[in-house]
Design an enzyme around this catalytic site. Structure first.
Site, PDB file in Angstrom:
ATOM      1  N   ASP A   1     -17.977   2.851  -7.374  1.00  0.00           N
ATOM      2  CA  ASP A   1     -16.847   3.376  -6.600  1.00  0.00           C
ATOM      3  C   ASP A   1     -16.848   4.895  -6.718  1.00  0.00           C
ATOM      4  OD1 ASP A   1     -14.529   4.024  -5.327  1.00  0.00           O
ATOM      5  OD2 ASP A   1     -13.264   2.585  -6.388  1.00  0.00           O
TER       6      ASP A   1
ATOM      7  N   TYR B   1       0.842  -1.203   0.000  1.00  0.00           N
ATOM      8  CA  TYR B   1       0.000   0.000   0.000  1.00  0.00           C
ATOM      9  C   TYR B   1       0.876   1.252   0.000  1.00  0.00           C
ATOM     10  CZ  TYR B   1      -3.863   3.150   1.074  1.00  0.00           C
ATOM     11  OH  TYR B   1      -4.790   4.164   1.018  1.00  0.00           O
TER      12      TYR B   1
ATOM     13  N   SER C   1      -6.533   0.777  -4.370  1.00  0.00           N
ATOM     14  CA  SER C   1      -6.652   2.212  -4.100  1.00  0.00           C
ATOM     15  C   SER C   1      -5.276   2.863  -4.267  1.00  0.00           C
ATOM     16  CB  SER C   1      -7.239   2.435  -2.711  1.00  0.00           C
ATOM     17  OG  SER C   1      -7.708   3.743  -2.564  1.00  0.00           O
TER      18      SER C   1
ATOM     19  N   HIS D   1     -15.851   0.784  -3.710  1.00  0.00           N
ATOM     20  CA  HIS D   1     -14.406   0.799  -3.506  1.00  0.00           C
ATOM     21  C   HIS D   1     -13.915  -0.515  -2.904  1.00  0.00           C
ATOM     22  CE1 HIS D   1     -10.703   3.004  -3.610  1.00  0.00           C
ATOM     23  NE2 HIS D   1     -10.464   2.797  -2.335  1.00  0.00           N
TER      24      HIS D   1
END
Length: 703
Positions: free
Chosen positions: A638, A475, A555, A675
């Site tokens: 999303d 991430y 994301s 999402h």
């Protein structure tokens, strides 16, 4: 004879995998338009901007055409349905949340196994008979309406229920009468980035004005705080706070346990400020007064009030955070719990004690303090994992917390405050033997020599010979820590000889604010270097090879995957960029995308444009590039990272590299989802397709 046929089946399936790998795919046509933007003297084309219109017939047709190609490709994988069955079996066991006490009742969530949504229950006492409070599975035919907020009033008479439909971030609030378990007529719309903070016979909440244009893509501005009195209509709600002069600020409210104070948090991330202001208002007053009026890069969070002041968590002059006491009489500050070498993970209160959790090399350590700031004891946790909870009311004599790790399913413990002893309250009921699996924490050097931690999980007996299918997950942003966690859908993959790796990249919060800052704005390349170095380490140590390595992230992690694909495509065999921020020049134009400027910077700034343009996944795809087998995933609802990011990226990738690539470059677009997966079935279907796509393109068979 059976053995012979089994062997021949595996050989045939494997050969089919290699043949499928080399098949040329006819991608749907993506119309090119003449569209240019001048960014501080640099002209940048945007030929697929028409895909930003999520309501157009053209975009709808493009989505259908892309999904047709993708699902026809997935349908050819002979063991795809078998994977889904294995995941269902692994996931099908009761899953509970830790109970929350309110009055005489204990409230908790439970999913029987494969329910699309967890059901909310309550019971009288710790051993009472459970009754259903709310079953979200009955709210929509496909089970995609979720209960995302459940906030009980102080006396437990009412509860605010917040619902999300189809995976959207938009929420609708209703009020439930807890005696009858029936909904009142109250209905509040256009709620987003909000909680429900009770005070008296009503509650504070935050909302936006009804958006102009697409509700799923239009920019969200002018976040307002209202007070809603139970039994009234939304149009009668009292506007408590707004700042029309600064439309890209968040305004959220919490209240203290005794409801004596309301705390207003104001953030201005759209202007690059990473912290927040903090204001307070005593019950009966009409205006908030500032505790920290200026919004800087420092955060301030109210923990609780006392008779003489307030306990506040902050990272001002303390990158690892500390707890301060703000004295009401003279508005002075004094240190309550000083900063430590490890970052403060969170603080909770219960039974007249403070529970402070720290992260040491990404593992939780929790300490108990009295209300003078004296440390009394450490909570004995089962091992090096992640623990959460440790909160309750002042009169409580015990708290619940949940502990988990990669090979330790989430287990709920009951901690007795007086004795300091923990006992298992509820253990998971699944067929899983932790002794069969191993997790190693390793540290490897990044490009600049920085020591980066990673967790490597696999089934015992694994041979480090470079042949193992491996997923590298990351991430690296927004001060988010990737903590040890258990996933039942990971177990079937490990049983196939798979290796799961979670890298704790800079930009996250694993080592406090300094670690976060080392992966922000102009230093974002550090994050990509950390991820690339993780892949190189795995190959060097022969956990896997470039031909057996898949990368995954969602994301901000989707941005990560898209960027490293451009920078080192030869290092990975398969890539899964999920709901990614792929257009770094226009992300702030949609919904709450402006909120990310504090981490990324903005193309409106000449200096920040340079580094954004240099790594933006959409703008750095190489014509004729040899890319990994790629399956982009996104969803039509999303409204956090709008699907236009993935749409434009897929169109550009297919146009520039589709003809030259021997690997598939596909996009999988879920419907009525957001999402994250909007229900269990969609989550399992997506994960099954990820494993199937990965194994097929690695020439492997799911046995």
């Amino acid at each position: 004879m059976k053995t012979y046929f089994r062997i021949m089946t595996l050989i045939t399936a494997t050969l089919s995998g290699f043949q499928g790998n080399a098949q040329k795919i006819s991608y749907p046509a993506s119309k090119l338009i003449e569209q240019q933007e001048n960014y501080h003297g640099t002209k940048v084309g945007d030929p697929y901007r028409w895909l930003e219109d999520d309501r157009s017939a053209e975009t709808e047709a493009w989505v259908k055409a892309q999904n047709k190609v993708t699902f026809e490709y997935l349908d050819q994988i002979p063991y795809r349905s078998r994977i889904f069955t294995d995941l269902e079996k692994a996931y099908n066991y009761p899953k509970y949340s830790a109970p929350k006490k309110k009055g005489d009742y204990f409230y908790f969530y439970k999913n029987d196994g494969l329910q699309n949504q967890a059901v909310l229950y309550r019971q009288l006492g710790e051993k009472g008979t459970a009754e259903v409070v709310m079953d979200p599975n009955k709210l929509s035919p496909d089970g995609t309406t979720r209960l995302v907020v459940f906030a009980l009033s102080k006396n437990g008479s009412y509860a605010v229920c917040g619902f999300s439909k189809g995976g959207s971030d938009w929420q609708e609030y209703q009020v439930m009468h807890m005696k009858t378990l029936q909904m009142l007529p109250d209905k509040l719309e256009w709620v987003k980035v909000s909680g429900a903070a009770w005070q008296g016979d009503g509650f504070y909440y935050s909302r936006y004005p009804q958006p102009d244009g697409s509700a799923l893509a239009a920019k969200n501005e002018n976040h307002q705080v209202f007070y809603h009195k139970v039994g009234t209509s939304q149009q009668d709600d009292q506007l408590i706070f707004e700042d029309a002069a600064n439309p890209q600020r968040f305004h959220t409210v919490s209240t203290t346990e005794d409801e004596l104070y309301a705390a207003l948090y104001v953030s201005d991330r759209g202007k690059g400020k990473d912290g927040n202001g903090l204001w307070l208002m005593k019950k009966g007053e009409s205006k908030f007064w500032p505790v920290k009026e200026e919004i800087t890069d420092f955060s301030f969070g109210l923990i609780e009030n006392t008779e003489t002041g307030f306990l506040i968590e902050t990272n001002e002059d303390a990158p690892n955070s500390k707890v301060l006491f703000y004295k009401s009489s003279d508005k002075s500050w004094e240190t309550f719990i000083p900063e430590k070498e490890e970052p403060l993970q969170g603080v909770g209160t219960a039974g007249g004690k403070l529970f402070a959790s720290y992260s040491k090399d990404v593992a939780t350590h929790t300490y108990v303090y009295d209300l003078t700031g004296k440390q009394e004891k450490e909570v004995a946790l089962p091992g090096l994992g992640y623990a959460s909870g440790f909160g309750g009311d002042r009169e409580d004599t015990f708290v619940f917390y949940t502990y988990t790790s990669f090979n330790y399913p989430p287990t709920i413990f009951r901690y007795d405050i007086a004795s300091g002893k923990s006992a298992v309250f509820r253990a998971p009921e699944l067929s899983f033997n932790p002794a069969d699996y191993e997790t190693r924490q390793v540290f490897y050097p990044s490009k600049d020599g920085t020591r980066i931690p990673a967790f490597i999980t696999f089934k015992k007996g694994l041979k480090q010979d470079g042949s193992n299918p491996t997923i590298l997950y990351g991430y690296g942003g927004f001060n988010v820590s990737l903590t040890p966690s258990f996933s039942p859908t990971r177990i079937p993959f490990l049983n196939q000889g798979g290796v799961f790796v979670q890298a704790n990249l800079r930009g996250g919060g694993e080592y406090g604010e300094k670690w976060h800052e080392m992966g922000m704005k102009e230093k974002k390349q550090n994050v990509f270097d950390d991820f690339i170095a993780a892949a190189e380490y795995l190959v060097k140590e022969q956990y896997t090879s470039a031909e057996k390595l898949a990368i995954q992230g969602g994301s901000n992690g989707g941005l990560l995957v898209g960027t490293v694909m451009n920078q080192r495509p030869e290092l990975f065999k398969v890539a899964f960029p999920a709901v990614g921020v792929m257009d770094m020049l226009r992300f702030h134009k949609f919904t709450i995308g402006w909120n990310w400027i504090a981490d990324y910077g903005s193309s409106d700034n000449p200096e920040e444009f340079k580094f954004l343009y240099a790594y933006s996944p959409l703008h750095n795809i190489r014509p004729g590039g040899k890319y990994p087998a790629t399956m982009i995933t996104t969803a039509d609802h999303d409204d956090r990272v709008v699907p236009a990011h993935s749409f434009k990226y897929a169109a550009e990738l297919q146009a520039k590299a589709g003809a030259s690539s021997t690997n598939p470059l596909l996009i999988r677009i879920d419907t009525n989802s957001g999402h994250g997966a909007s229900n269990t079935k969609k989550a399992l279907e997506t994960q099954a397709d990820i494993y199937a796509f990965m194994f097929w393109n690695m020439g492997l068979v799911w046995k």
